[in-house]
Design an enzyme around this catalytic site. Structure first.
Site, PDB file in Angstrom:
ATOM      1  N   THR A   1     -30.890 -21.990 -14.565  1.00  0.00           N
ATOM      2  CA  THR A   1     -29.604 -22.514 -15.259  1.00  0.00           C
ATOM      3  C   THR A   1     -28.733 -23.087 -14.205  1.00  0.00           C
ATOM      4  O   THR A   1     -28.867 -22.688 -13.050  1.00  0.00           O
ATOM      5  CB  THR A   1     -28.803 -21.049 -15.846  1.00  0.00           C
ATOM      6  OG1 THR A   1     -28.624 -20.212 -15.118  1.00  0.00           O
ATOM      7  CG2 THR A   1     -29.826 -20.513 -17.163  1.00  0.00           C
TER       8      THR A   1
ATOM      9  N   TYR B   1     -24.397 -42.065 -25.169  1.00  0.00           N
ATOM     10  CA  TYR B   1     -25.645 -42.002 -25.361  1.00  0.00           C
ATOM     11  C   TYR B   1     -26.569 -42.580 -24.216  1.00  0.00           C
ATOM     12  O   TYR B   1     -26.397 -44.049 -23.804  1.00  0.00           O
ATOM     13  CB  TYR B   1     -26.336 -42.848 -26.592  1.00  0.00           C
ATOM     14  CG  TYR B   1     -26.779 -41.836 -27.630  1.00  0.00           C
ATOM     15  CD1 TYR B   1     -27.948 -40.941 -27.308  1.00  0.00           C
ATOM     16  CD2 TYR B   1     -26.084 -41.361 -28.797  1.00  0.00           C
ATOM     17  CE1 TYR B   1     -28.297 -40.026 -28.273  1.00  0.00           C
ATOM     18  CE2 TYR B   1     -26.463 -40.597 -29.636  1.00  0.00           C
ATOM     19  CZ  TYR B   1     -27.716 -39.591 -29.325  1.00  0.00           C
ATOM     20  OH  TYR B   1     -28.089 -38.713 -30.283  1.00  0.00           O
TER      21      TYR B   1
HETATM   22  C1  LIG Z   1     -30.082 -16.833 -18.559  1.00  0.00           C
HETATM   23  C2  LIG Z   1     -31.422 -17.220 -18.627  1.00  0.00           C
HETATM   24  C3  LIG Z   1     -32.100 -18.144 -19.123  1.00  0.00           C
HETATM   25  C4  LIG Z   1     -31.602 -18.967 -20.506  1.00  0.00           C
HETATM   26  O1  LIG Z   1     -30.411 -19.676 -20.105  1.00  0.00           O
HETATM   27  P1  LIG Z   1     -29.899 -20.168 -21.542  1.00  0.00           P
HETATM   28  O2  LIG Z   1     -28.949 -21.187 -20.846  1.00  0.00           O
HETATM   29  O3  LIG Z   1     -28.881 -19.225 -22.114  1.00  0.00           O
HETATM   30  O4  LIG Z   1     -30.825 -20.583 -22.340  1.00  0.00           O
HETATM   31  C5  LIG Z   1     -33.460 -18.109 -18.917  1.00  0.00           C
HETATM   32  N1  LIG Z   1     -34.031 -17.563 -17.985  1.00  0.00           N
HETATM   33  C6  LIG Z   1     -33.675 -16.614 -17.440  1.00  0.00           C
HETATM   34  C7  LIG Z   1     -34.342 -15.620 -16.276  1.00  0.00           C
HETATM   35  C8  LIG Z   1     -32.048 -16.198 -17.773  1.00  0.00           C
HETATM   36  O5  LIG Z   1     -31.755 -15.227 -17.007  1.00  0.00           O
END
Ligand SMILES: *Cc1c(COP(=O)(O)O)cnc(C)c1O
Length: 432
Positions: free
Chosen positions: A228, A56
């Protein structure tokens, strides 16, 4: 010693262990063309599977709510420093568990409940978190949207300016999940400033290209940039939020305690490893190949009679109109037919689609994963011809048998995860 600390997963949990082996084999024996997926290095995998999952570490390096965080501080500070070096941003928060959380933290920082936002329409390439009615962004804020021009199928910046003037957003959201062309962040920055809006650029898909200068960076033009870490950036599943220094404290508070509790230190360790890889010269070579492969694949598909939305691609992905107003097959049918020959894609709406999203007229294809395996333009030509032949004759057993054999031959030339790949065991692949 208690065997709790020593037993291998294959002995401790045969069901899950076999499923993990099957998944490694599925990835290795198929052609992965989902544009949002990639294959991480063995080093990134190792960082994720560590005892940091036990820790944590609520708070930030040097300011934690728990004892024993000295090594968590080492990895989180390294991840922050490397992210700042890659993108040239003033502030980076590496804790968001995913892209959605990275965006949620920015919206919480930039907006009050009920404020106006302006995002790209999902059916034109945007993302759920940019204002979809079922998402927190659409539930908590007023939403206006922009899209692409019907003829060019590219973002209509004049229309975006007009909609911005009309809707007066407090936050303009740009970036996309299914947009194959270069995004003009400088122009969108001008539009936002002309109406007094802040901007969030969500570079989830193109982060790897931005990292090496193969797509213009939004950093100089935007208050907030999110991404991401697991798409073209080729790290573990996760998110990253960046901002100008003036918003740093607020953004950190939005991530924790605003949106999340304890950070995933094992994933942050893996982010740090992936960011280290992105700073190596080989990463630019990789991204150049991603682009060259996308161009080669799009050209082969067009030569094979399919329609490429917007006429081509500037990045790692393309939208392929497989329905072509009834001349071809739906995106749903194409996804299924390709899945049966171990080519993995996702159906996707095309702009102004006449089909429902769950059926769709298109498929979205991307080259990051196959490029990581080492494939080049000549291999993309083979892959493109396979795809076109399946879409031309989705019911032909003869075509299917040939493509299955060709997929097996091609994938065998580009092995992956040799220490994790186990042949045999179950028939997960042939059963699909
Ligand atoms: C993939 C994506 C996300 C979200 O990502 P996650 O990790 O699946 O929550 C957000 N914005 C865009 C433009 C994406 O292509």
């Amino acid at each position: 010693m208690n065997n709790f600390f020593t037993a291998n997963i294959s002995d401790a949990d045969p069901l899950i262990s076999a499923a993990i082996d099957d998944e490694v084999r599925r990835q290795a024996d198929g052609l992965e063309l989902i544009a949002s997926e990639n294959f991480v290095s063995e080093a990134v995998l190792q960082a994720m599977g560590t005892a940091f999952t036990n820790k944590y570490a609520e708070g930030y390096p040097g300011k934690r709510y728990y004892g024993g965080c000295e090594f968590a501080d080492v990895v989180e500070q390294a991840a922050i420093d490397r992210a700042k070096q890659i993108f040239g941003c003033e502030h980076a928060n590496v804790q968001p568990h995913s892209g959605a959380q990275a965006n949620m933290a920015v919206l919480l920082t930039a907006l009050e409940h009920g404020d106006q936002i302006l995002g790209m329409n999902l059916s034109h390439g945007g993302h759920l978190t940019h204002g979809h009615p079922l998402n927190f962004s659409g539930i908590n804020y007023k939403v206006a949207d922009y899209g692409v021009d019907k003829e060019s199928e590219q973002i209509d910046y004049d229309e975006l300016q007009r909609i911005a003037e009309e809707s007066r957003p407090k936050l303009l959201i740009c970036g996309a999940s299914a947009y194959p062309r270069t995004i003009d962040f400088a122009r969108i920055g001008e539009i936002a400033r002309s109406v007094g809006a802040k901007i969030m650029a969500d570079i989830a898909h193109i982060a790897g290209l931005v990292a090496v200068g193969l797509h213009p960076s939004p950093i100089p033009h935007c208050e907030f940039v999110t991404t991401t870490t697991h798409k073209t950036l080729r790290g573990p599943r996760g998110g990253l939020s960046m901002c100008k220094e003036e918003f740093a404290k607020d953004l950190d508070r939005s991530v924790f305690p605003g949106v999340q509790g304890g950070p995933l230190v094992h994933v942050i360790a893996a982010k740090a490893v992936a960011f280290g890889e992105a700073l190596q010269p080989g990463f630019k070579t990789y991204q150049q190949q991603v682009l060259a492969n996308a161009k080669a694949l799009a050209q082969t598909l067009a030569d094979g009679g399919l329609r490429i939305v917007s006429g081509g691609t500037d990045n790692h992905l393309m939208l392929v109109d497989v329905y072509m107003d009834g001349k071809g097959i739906t995106g749903k049918a194409a996804e299924k037919a390709l899945d049966e020959v171990h080519i993995t894609v996702n159906k996707n709406t095309i702009p102004f689609d006449t089909q429902k999203p769950f059926v769709a007229s298109g498929v979205r294809l991307g080259t990051p994963a196959l490029t990581t395996r080492g494939m080049k333009e000549a291999d993309m030509k083979i892959v493109g011809e396979m795809i076109a032949s399946i879409i031309r004759e989705p019911e032909s057993e003869e075509v299917r048998a040939k493509v299955r054999k060709d997929v097996a031959e091609l994938t065998a030339k580009f092995p992956m995860y040799p220490n994790r790949y186990k042949s045999g065991q179950t028939e997960a692949i042939s059963a699909s």
